[in-house]
Design a protein around this motif. Sequence first.
Motif, PDB file in Angstrom:
ATOM      1  N   GLU A  17     -11.977   6.231 -95.858  1.00 36.43           N
ATOM      2  CA  GLU A  17     -12.928   5.221 -96.333  1.00 36.43           C
ATOM      3  C   GLU A  17     -14.093   5.856 -97.090  1.00 36.43           C
ATOM      4  N   PHE A  18     -14.257   7.167 -96.909  1.00 39.08           N
ATOM      5  CA  PHE A  18     -15.350   7.872 -97.597  1.00 39.08           C
ATOM      6  C   PHE A  18     -14.863   8.539 -98.880  1.00 39.08           C
ATOM      7  N   VAL A  19     -13.717   9.216 -98.827  1.00 40.41           N
ATOM      8  CA  VAL A  19     -13.188   9.931 -99.986  1.00 40.41           C
ATOM      9  C   VAL A  19     -12.093   9.100-100.646  1.00 40.41           C
ATOM     10  N   ILE A  20     -12.266   8.817-101.916  1.00 37.24           N
ATOM     11  CA  ILE A  20     -11.273   8.060-102.690  1.00 37.24           C
ATOM     12  C   ILE A  20     -10.745   8.981-103.785  1.00 37.24           C
ATOM     13  N   ASN A  21      -9.461   9.286-103.736  1.00 40.39           N
ATOM     14  CA  ASN A  21      -8.864  10.180-104.740  1.00 40.39           C
ATOM     15  C   ASN A  21      -8.439   9.350-105.953  1.00 40.39           C
ATOM     16  N   LEU A  22      -9.190   9.454-107.029  1.00 40.02           N
ATOM     17  CA  LEU A  22      -8.877   8.731-108.264  1.00 40.02           C
ATOM     18  C   LEU A  22      -8.510   9.710-109.377  1.00 40.02           C
ATOM     19  N   SER A  23      -7.852  10.800-108.998  1.00 39.54           N
ATOM     20  CA  SER A  23      -7.434  11.783-109.999  1.00 39.54           C
ATOM     21  C   SER A  23      -6.408  11.204-110.960  1.00 39.54           C
ATOM     22  N   ASP A  24      -5.681  10.162-110.517  1.00 38.79           N
ATOM     23  CA  ASP A  24      -4.691   9.546-111.399  1.00 38.79           C
ATOM     24  C   ASP A  24      -5.201   8.253-112.027  1.00 38.79           C
ATOM     25  N   TYR A  25      -6.505   7.997-111.921  1.00 36.74           N
ATOM     26  CA  TYR A  25      -7.095   6.820-112.575  1.00 36.74           C
ATOM     27  C   TYR A  25      -7.170   7.077-114.076  1.00 36.74           C
ATOM     28  N   ASP A  26      -6.765   6.094-114.867  1.00 36.64           N
ATOM     29  CA  ASP A  26      -6.585   6.357-116.294  1.00 36.64           C
ATOM     30  C   ASP A  26      -7.851   6.818-117.003  1.00 36.64           C
ATOM     31  N   GLU A  27      -8.929   6.076-116.908  1.00 34.28           N
ATOM     32  CA  GLU A  27     -10.089   6.350-117.758  1.00 34.28           C
ATOM     33  C   GLU A  27     -11.269   6.854-116.949  1.00 34.28           C
ATOM     34  N   ILE A  28     -11.597   8.138-117.106  1.00 34.54           N
ATOM     35  CA  ILE A  28     -12.711   8.732-116.360  1.00 34.54           C
ATOM     36  C   ILE A  28     -14.054   8.120-116.765  1.00 34.54           C
ATOM     37  N   THR A  29     -14.151   7.584-117.969  1.00 35.21           N
ATOM     38  CA  THR A  29     -15.411   6.970-118.402  1.00 35.21           C
ATOM     39  C   THR A  29     -15.795   5.818-117.486  1.00 35.21           C
ATOM     40  N   ASP A  30     -14.813   5.075-116.974  1.00 38.44           N
ATOM     41  CA  ASP A  30     -15.110   4.014-115.999  1.00 38.44           C
ATOM     42  C   ASP A  30     -15.798   4.595-114.772  1.00 38.44           C
ATOM     43  N   LEU A  31     -15.366   5.769-114.348  1.00 40.86           N
ATOM     44  CA  LEU A  31     -15.947   6.398-113.161  1.00 40.86           C
ATOM     45  C   LEU A  31     -17.349   6.916-113.459  1.00 40.86           C
ATOM     46  N   TYR A  32     -17.588   7.365-114.677  1.00 41.70           N
ATOM     47  CA  TYR A  32     -18.948   7.732-115.077  1.00 41.70           C
ATOM     48  C   TYR A  32     -19.876   6.517-114.955  1.00 41.70           C
ATOM     49  N   LEU A  33     -19.390   5.362-115.389  1.00 37.81           N
ATOM     50  CA  LEU A  33     -20.219   4.155-115.397  1.00 37.81           C
ATOM     51  C   LEU A  33     -20.609   3.719-113.993  1.00 37.81           C
ATOM     52  N   ILE A  34     -19.663   3.728-113.042  1.00 31.36           N
ATOM     53  CA  ILE A  34     -19.937   3.153-111.721  1.00 31.36           C
ATOM     54  C   ILE A  34     -20.621   4.133-110.780  1.00 31.36           C
ATOM     55  N   SER A  35     -20.571   5.434-111.076  1.00 28.75           N
ATOM     56  CA  SER A  35     -21.126   6.423-110.143  1.00 28.75           C
ATOM     57  C   SER A  35     -22.636   6.518-110.284  1.00 28.75           C
ATOM     58  N   ASP A  36     -23.271   7.022-109.201  1.00 29.87           N
ATOM     59  CA  ASP A  36     -24.723   7.202-109.191  1.00 29.87           C
ATOM     60  C   ASP A  36     -25.131   8.652-109.406  1.00 29.87           C
ATOM     61  N   VAL A  37     -24.205   9.573-109.151  1.00 29.47           N
ATOM     62  CA  VAL A  37     -24.487  10.984-109.331  1.00 29.47           C
ATOM     63  C   VAL A  37     -23.166  11.707-109.577  1.00 29.47           C
ATOM     64  N   LEU A  38     -23.208  12.758-110.366  1.00 30.81           N
ATOM     65  CA  LEU A  38     -22.029  13.588-110.627  1.00 30.81           C
ATOM     66  C   LEU A  38     -22.214  14.949-109.973  1.00 30.81           C
ATOM     67  N   ILE A  39     -21.197  15.390-109.219  1.00 28.24           N
ATOM     68  CA  ILE A  39     -21.141  16.770-108.740  1.00 28.24           C
ATOM     69  C   ILE A  39     -20.006  17.451-109.509  1.00 28.24           C
ATOM     70  N   THR A  40     -20.330  18.555-110.157  1.00 24.18           N
ATOM     71  CA  THR A  40     -19.317  19.291-110.907  1.00 24.18           C
ATOM     72  C   THR A  40     -19.609  20.779-110.803  1.00 24.18           C
ATOM     73  N   ASP A  41     -18.842  21.571-111.522  1.00 19.33           N
ATOM     74  CA  ASP A  41     -19.099  23.007-111.535  1.00 19.33           C
ATOM     75  C   ASP A  41     -19.107  23.495-112.981  1.00 19.33           C
ATOM     76  N   TYR A  42     -17.907  23.841-113.499  1.00 15.72           N
ATOM     77  CA  TYR A  42     -17.823  24.367-114.859  1.00 15.72           C
ATOM     78  C   TYR A  42     -17.117  23.385-115.792  1.00 15.72           C
ATOM     79  N   SER A  43     -16.855  22.191-115.294  1.00 17.96           N
ATOM     80  CA  SER A  43     -16.202  21.184-116.121  1.00 17.96           C
ATOM     81  C   SER A  43     -17.158  20.702-117.201  1.00 17.96           C
ATOM     82  N   SER A  44     -16.624  20.488-118.388  1.00 13.05           N
ATOM     83  CA  SER A  44     -17.474  19.974-119.472  1.00 13.05           C
ATOM     84  C   SER A  44     -17.740  18.486-119.308  1.00 13.05           C
ATOM     85  N   ALA A  45     -17.307  17.898-118.169  1.00 21.76           N
ATOM     86  CA  ALA A  45     -17.596  16.483-117.905  1.00 21.76           C
ATOM     87  C   ALA A  45     -19.090  16.208-117.938  1.00 21.76           C
TER      88      ALA A  45
END
Length: 602
Positions: A547-575
């Motif tokens: 209920e806490f972790v949702i794996n959306l690695s196969d979700y088509d459009e990452i831009t949708d996830l950018y829109l709904i999220s409140d914060v991004l955690i990344t490392d060396y990704s150009s995301a």
Amino acid sequence: MKDKILFQIKRLTHKMYFNIEEDGDNFIFHLKKGVPFSTSYLVFKHQKTGKRISKEIKSSKAVISLDELNELDEFGRFNVFVKVLVMNKIFIQRIKFVFQNSNKMIFDKKNHCILESLQSKYFNLSFIYKPSEFTAKATEFKKENNQILLKGEIETYDDIDFNSVEILIALTSQWKYIPCNWEMDGKAIKFDATIDFEIDEEDIGNRHYPRIRLKKDDIVIDNTRIKAKNIEISKIDDKYLDYIENFSSSEETIPEEEAKDLDESEYCSMLCIGADSNLIFEILNKKEINKMIKNENRLLEHFSTLENKKLVFFEGFDGRFYAGQSRYIYEKLLELGYDKYFDFVWSYSGDLDIPGNPIITDRDSRNFKKLLKDCEYWITNINFPRLKDDEEITHLQSTYGTPYKCMGTDVKTNSKKIKNDRINLGPGKLNYLLTANDFSKEVFKSAFGYDGKIINKGYPANDIFYHSNAKKIEQIKKDLNIPKDKKIILYAPSFRDVELSDEKERNYNLLLDLKALHENLSEEYVLIARLHYLLLKDLEIEDEMREFVINLSDYDEITDLYLISDVLITDYSSAFFDYAHSKKPILFFVPDKESYSGFRGL
């Protein structure tokens, strides 16, 4: 002038490819594309030892025999080259793999060996020469209820001590092993097997290339592909499949209601026989049949229209997703009404309904190669395996990401695996390259050896951040069943192509401590995990964290996830370059910064 002539010769050499004909103990290579230079050779070169066979190409053909191969006394992989002598210069070029040359085989009964063609990782032509104890052929293939009944026989060179026969089918996530009934008939082994249609949902609609193997207890003696020459095929009695089989001669669209009689739980099969006579089959359900009927109707509509619209081809991320710059360019063309003048083709293997009623294909479809050739424009977003062989085709590579770490030929490495992963966009491969900024423009030119036209106008996918998105965000959260009272963390780590020896497999570790995050943040947040598209299935989530972790690695459009999220955690990704347009917080979690930057040159 001499340099220009030599450059053109090099280009022509690069475009040469052959069709292969099996003739007894010989492979005949027929030159089908490229200029037949006056002095040119076909070269079979052993990948490890460098031993080779060199045969002159005469009258646009060359012959490689098993006897010549045996004299080299080497098993393993042979890569195929063409060598051209012009103006006292020698040009050597790998031969490109083409679909017609899939799984070409010669059986060397005298030496108990098999020579089989294959496609290399970089879409070049290679052969494997290896010991083989038997050959196999199918004699009957029929559908009965929700099963395939397959019969055949195995021919052995000598007496083999075995006690079981199995069919092997490679599914997406595992191998399927099917025991066979068998009996001896002289030196031949007659077998039959029942293949159950109840396979993983992700394998419905895929092509399957069954193999057969002999075992002695738990020891595998050998395995091989199953030939399908002169096979007896029971008539398919499903009306909708009859329509599809006869589609090429049909002048009317296929009634979609024909598939409605098929129960959702039922399956059906379609037998295909490869150009090399190997057995291939597909398993389809009602959903796949309806998709096929809809697309065949769309194809018929295009090819029967008097308007004769030009075709535009789109693909994002190998056809896995309806996403990337390709998607936004396509939707803008629809918005501007360009569907009046063009018919659009999408290479897409997912389940989304793409707007605009495009023709749908994918890299495993029977019509993929033909559609690709018919399209006058290609719009892709990552390395595309098929080089355009027609000067009339215009190819736009729309790219993705900002390359702030080393890429392509800029990566300094001794790893053969990583060297072979490199992309080269040299002369003739592209017409245009889309880049997001001045920095990307220069890096792509260096990393990929590109010296063509560049459109440096930014990424269309990022335009959405400058629109009103409140309703869209609400709908996305609703579709994903994310509670309204929860904030969203988007975790999008980079692809780690760590440098390992060629004998080892690459190892990818999720460095973020999900358990710690769950214990401290689960009351207020949910975490969306978005791994690189090459690592879709690498994340395993424990039951208590679902209920806490949702794996959306196969979700088509990452831009949708950018829109709904409140914060991004990344490392060396150009995301983070794209996410910065949202003006929301970005956290960099880089515990392996020293080792990673030493390799990728941050």
